[in-house]
Motif scaffolding. Structure first.
Motif, short mmCIF file in Angstrom:
data_model
loop_
_atom_site.label_atom_id
_atom_site.label_comp_id
_atom_site.label_asym_id
_atom_site.label_seq_id
_atom_site.Cartn_x
_atom_site.Cartn_y
_atom_site.Cartn_z
N ASP A 1 -25.78 23.31 -32.07
CA ASP A 1 -25.65 24.58 -31.37
C ASP A 1 -27.06 25.17 -31.26
OD1 ASP A 1 -22.70 24.87 -31.15
OD2 ASP A 1 -22.85 24.70 -33.33
N ASP A 2 -27.53 25.36 -30.03
CA ASP A 2 -28.95 25.67 -29.86
C ASP A 2 -29.37 26.97 -30.52
OD1 ASP A 2 -27.48 27.14 -28.06
OD2 ASP A 2 -28.68 26.63 -26.30
N GLU A 3 -28.47 27.97 -30.58
CA GLU A 3 -28.86 29.20 -31.25
C GLU A 3 -29.06 28.99 -32.75
OE1 GLU A 3 -25.95 28.48 -29.67
OE2 GLU A 3 -24.61 30.23 -29.85
N PHE A 4 -28.22 28.13 -33.35
CA PHE A 4 -28.38 27.87 -34.78
C PHE A 4 -29.61 27.00 -35.04
CE2 PHE A 4 -27.41 25.94 -38.91
CZ PHE A 4 -27.09 27.08 -39.64
N MET A 5 -29.85 26.04 -34.15
CA MET A 5 -31.05 25.23 -34.28
C MET A 5 -32.30 26.11 -34.22
SD MET A 5 -32.64 22.39 -31.72
CE MET A 5 -34.03 21.37 -32.19
N SER A 6 -32.27 27.10 -33.33
CA SER A 6 -33.41 28.00 -33.21
C SER A 6 -33.68 28.73 -34.52
CB SER A 6 -33.16 29.02 -32.10
OG SER A 6 -33.09 28.37 -30.86
N ARG B 1 -18.68 32.69 -36.70
CA ARG B 1 -19.40 31.83 -35.76
C ARG B 1 -20.58 31.15 -36.44
NH1 ARG B 1 -20.06 28.25 -31.88
NH2 ARG B 1 -21.79 28.65 -30.47
N VAL B 2 -21.35 31.92 -37.20
CA VAL B 2 -22.50 31.35 -37.91
C VAL B 2 -22.06 30.26 -38.87
CG1 VAL B 2 -24.30 31.85 -39.61
CG2 VAL B 2 -23.94 33.42 -37.69
N ARG B 3 -21.01 30.50 -39.62
CA ARG B 3 -20.58 29.55 -40.63
C ARG B 3 -19.97 28.28 -40.04
NH1 ARG B 3 -18.51 34.12 -44.99
NH2 ARG B 3 -20.50 34.20 -46.11
N ALA B 4 -19.55 28.36 -38.78
CA ALA B 4 -18.98 27.18 -38.12
C ALA B 4 -20.03 26.40 -37.33
CB ALA B 4 -17.86 27.60 -37.17
N MET B 5 -21.23 26.95 -37.23
CA MET B 5 -22.22 26.34 -36.35
C MET B 5 -22.88 25.12 -36.96
SD MET B 5 -24.00 29.69 -34.71
CE MET B 5 -24.52 29.05 -33.15
N HIS C 1 -26.11 12.58 -37.50
CA HIS C 1 -24.97 12.96 -38.34
C HIS C 1 -25.17 14.38 -38.86
CE1 HIS C 1 -23.28 13.61 -42.38
NE2 HIS C 1 -22.21 12.98 -41.91
N ASP C 2 -26.38 14.67 -39.34
CA ASP C 2 -26.66 16.00 -39.88
C ASP C 2 -26.60 17.07 -38.81
OD1 ASP C 2 -27.00 14.72 -42.27
OD2 ASP C 2 -29.13 15.20 -42.50
N PHE C 3 -27.00 16.73 -37.59
CA PHE C 3 -26.93 17.69 -36.49
C PHE C 3 -25.50 18.00 -36.09
CE2 PHE C 3 -31.36 17.78 -36.04
CZ PHE C 3 -31.73 18.62 -35.00
N SER C 4 -24.57 17.11 -36.43
CA SER C 4 -23.19 17.24 -35.96
C SER C 4 -22.25 17.89 -36.96
CB SER C 4 -22.64 15.85 -35.58
OG SER C 4 -23.43 15.25 -34.57
N THR C 5 -22.73 18.20 -38.16
CA THR C 5 -21.86 18.79 -39.18
C THR C 5 -22.24 20.24 -39.44
OG1 THR C 5 -21.04 18.59 -41.45
CG2 THR C 5 -23.34 17.98 -41.08
N SER C 6 -21.24 21.03 -39.80
CA SER C 6 -21.48 22.43 -40.16
C SER C 6 -21.54 22.62 -41.67
CB SER C 6 -20.36 23.32 -39.58
OG SER C 6 -19.10 22.94 -40.13
N ASN C 7 -21.38 21.52 -42.41
CA ASN C 7 -21.34 21.57 -43.87
C ASN C 7 -22.61 20.98 -44.46
OD1 ASN C 7 -20.74 21.46 -46.58
ND2 ASN C 7 -18.78 20.43 -46.34
N ALA C 8 -23.40 21.81 -45.13
CA ALA C 8 -24.66 21.35 -45.72
C ALA C 8 -24.45 20.25 -46.75
CB ALA C 8 -25.40 22.53 -46.36
N ASP C 9 -23.30 20.28 -47.44
CA ASP C 9 -23.02 19.28 -48.48
C ASP C 9 -22.82 17.88 -47.91
OD1 ASP C 9 -23.19 21.26 -50.40
OD2 ASP C 9 -21.02 21.65 -50.39
N GLU C 10 -22.60 17.78 -46.61
CA GLU C 10 -22.37 16.48 -45.97
C GLU C 10 -23.65 15.89 -45.40
OE1 GLU C 10 -19.49 17.21 -42.95
OE2 GLU C 10 -17.81 17.43 -44.35
N MET C 11 -24.75 16.61 -45.50
CA MET C 11 -25.99 16.18 -44.85
C MET C 11 -26.76 15.15 -45.68
SD MET C 11 -27.53 19.66 -43.16
CE MET C 11 -27.05 20.13 -41.50
N PHE C 12 -27.48 14.29 -44.97
CA PHE C 12 -28.34 13.30 -45.62
C PHE C 12 -29.69 13.90 -46.01
CE2 PHE C 12 -25.52 10.44 -43.19
CZ PHE C 12 -25.18 9.53 -44.18
#
Length: 276
Positions: A24-29, A16-20, A185-196
């Motif tokens: 997802d508000d818990e991951f944002m927290s 769950r963590v790796r897909a977040m 865009h960054d808020f919508s991806t679960s992959n750090a490598d895709e972030m700006f």
């Protein structure tokens, strides 16, 4: 071979963590927890202000109401001018209602003004809901709430009703080639490598790959699961009680009991009893 933190975490929670995502508000927290630098980046982009300096940042802030519903706020921050910011993630369209924001403002104000203080001591406040969907369906990146009086100036514009509470909805579907679009865009991806944004990518890698970070993220996910299970149980109890009241009302109505008495005995409204 010695065990690591990853071996001690429930595989379901770990997956769950790796897909977040940050949506997802818990991951944002977890991502913004006590991280002033990252929270400052977030608020600067949302408000399009590079001069803003954040001094405090907290997540999962509980605002308690002894006489009614309490609220838990996703992100609460403060800048050098004591302006307060409440940032919420909202994936369900129904959760971003005007009345919910009204309640958030009431709870924030209630916990800000000290006994003996005056109303002018209330700080400027921003309540910002980041939405997964464009609930207003107009394609705008930001929807702002403007409060006005039914009095016009010389140009025919309604005069503002300025209570220093600024309400904004952020369209999570917006992906324009600008800072806000890149942020969404960054808020919508679960992959750090895709972030700006490097700051957000680094924080995501920490929470998903580092032992300390993933332990923290997993704990928050587990706590959210416990809270949601409790809420589901309470909802089930409430629905069960409602169904029992309806069945009792039907039986009483069948036996010719006055609807006013039925309403009083079951807790249903007269209109509800009449429809049975």
């Amino acid at each position: 071979m010695s065990k690591t933190v990853f071996d001690n975490i429930d595989p379901v929670v770990l997956a769950r963590v790796r897909a977040m995502r940050l949506l997802d508000d818990e991951f944002m927290s977890a991502a913004f927890s006590g991280d002033i630098k990252t929270t400052q980046l977030l608020i600067r982009i949302l408000l399009n202000r590079n001069d803003l300096t954040v001094t405090k940042s907290m997540t999962q802030v509980q605002k308690t109401n002894l006489f009614g519903k309490s609220v838990k706020l996703d992100v609460v921050a403060e800048d050098i001018f004591k302006t307060e910011y409440n940032i919420e993630i909202q994936r369900a369209d129904s959760g971003a209602s005007a009345r919910r924001i009204r309640y958030h403002q009431a709870m924030l104000d209630n916990h800000t003004l000290n006994k003996g203080g005056t109303f002018k001591d209330l700080p400027n406040l921003y309540i910002i809901f980041i939405l997964e969907h464009d609930i207003f369906e107009r394609g705008l990146p930001v929807y702002r709430v403007y409060k006005t009086l039914n009095i016009q100036d010389d140009l025919g514009n309604n005069l503002p009703f300025d209570d220093d509470c600024n309400i904004m909805y952020i369209n999570g579907e917006y992906k324009g080639d600008d800072p806000l679009g890149k942020l969404m865009h960054d808020f919508s991806t679960s992959n750090a490598d895709e972030m700006f944004y490097k700051e957000l990518a680094d924080r995501m890698r920490f929470l998903k790959q580092d032992e300390e970070g993933i332990e923290m993220a997993s704990k928050i996910v587990e706590e959210y699961g416990d809270i949601r299970a409790a809420e589901a149980l309470q909802q089930g109890i409430k629905q069960g009680a409602q169904q029992k009241a309806v069945e009792t009302a039907k039986n009483l109505k069948t036996n010719g009991i006055d609807i006013n008495i039925i309403a009083e005995c079951t807790g249903l409204s007269i209109e509800e009893v009449q429809k049975l």
